[in-house]
Design a protein around this motif. Structure first.
Motif, mmCIF file in Angstrom:
data_model
loop_
_atom_site.group_PDB
_atom_site.id
_atom_site.type_symbol
_atom_site.label_atom_id
_atom_site.label_comp_id
_atom_site.label_asym_id
_atom_site.label_seq_id
_atom_site.Cartn_x
_atom_site.Cartn_y
_atom_site.Cartn_z
ATOM 1 N N HIS A 52 10.159 90.969 26.100
ATOM 2 C CA HIS A 52 9.590 92.243 25.652
ATOM 3 C C HIS A 52 9.192 92.228 24.172
ATOM 4 C CE1 HIS A 52 10.286 94.121 29.464
ATOM 5 N NE2 HIS A 52 11.589 93.954 29.409
ATOM 6 N N ARG A 85 18.208 96.133 42.262
ATOM 7 C CA ARG A 85 17.156 96.903 41.590
ATOM 8 C C ARG A 85 17.003 98.273 42.270
ATOM 9 N NH1 ARG A 85 14.704 95.245 36.843
ATOM 10 N NH2 ARG A 85 12.751 96.160 37.540
ATOM 11 N N HIS A 115 21.174 97.311 33.653
ATOM 12 C CA HIS A 115 20.113 96.308 33.695
ATOM 13 C C HIS A 115 20.286 95.462 34.948
ATOM 14 C CE1 HIS A 115 17.667 92.780 32.774
ATOM 15 N NE2 HIS A 115 18.708 92.069 33.170
ATOM 16 N N ASP A 118 14.909 90.767 37.436
ATOM 17 C CA ASP A 118 13.816 91.208 38.311
ATOM 18 C C ASP A 118 13.226 90.107 39.189
ATOM 19 O OD1 ASP A 118 12.399 89.795 36.397
ATOM 20 O OD2 ASP A 118 11.423 91.565 35.531
HETATM 21 MG MG MG Z 1 13.508 94.223 33.198
#
Ligand code: MG
Ligand code: ATP
Length: 138
Positions: A52, A85, A115, A118
């Protein structure tokens, strides 16, 4: 069998909902195979969220993630990345489905309690960031 990295972020630990998150995992067949508490440094948070880097929320996110202790876990099970998720809910708690952890507990798009990796590649990187193979039970 698949593994994923889960984190109870500093907001979740500070608010005392670690137990609630763990209870939801154990109640729904998410096998915890590693677990510890860690207070990330700013540098360690930057390394963890390196994907990120350059995004407008990067500074704030890494400040937040290094603001207090977090609980990191490795979860194991069939299709665990996608299933966890789903249990977490959307990044933005306002868009998260009913009954998800973020819908029930998140207070902010950034301070969203948990968290989860992914994809298998990010899971491998993230698990190795916190645990060596001796720290993961089989
Ligand atoms: Mg993420
Ligand atoms: P995570 O990676 O923490 O599991 P995620 O995969 O749902 O969350 P990402 O897009 O990977 O979401 O963003 C990582 C984290 O950065 C988010 O969980 C949130 O804490 C923060 N974040 C994401 N988007 C924003 C935003 N627009 N503003 C502020 N913080 C954000």
């Amino acid at each position: 069998m698949e593994r994923t990295l889960a984190i109870i972020k500093p907001d979740g630990v500070a608010r005392g909902i670690t137990g609630e998150v763990v209870k939801r995992l154990e109640g729904k067949d998410f096998r915890i195979v590693a677990m510890k508490m860690i207070h990330l440094s700013k540098k360690q948070a930057e390394g963890f969220y390196a994907v990120h880097q350059g995004k407008p929320f990067f500074e704030s996110l890494t400040d937040f993630m290094s603001s207090g202790p977090a609980v990191v876990m490795v979860l194991e099970g069939e299709d665990i990345i996608a299933r966890y998720r789903q249990l977490m809910g959307a990044t933005n708690y306002k868009e998260a489905a009913e009954g998800t952890i973020r819908k029930d507990f998140a207070t902010d798009i950034e301070k969203n309690v948990v968290h989860g990796s992914d994809a298998p590649e990010t899971a491998a990187f993230e698990m190795a960031y916190f645990f060596n193979h001796l720290e993961i039970v089989s």
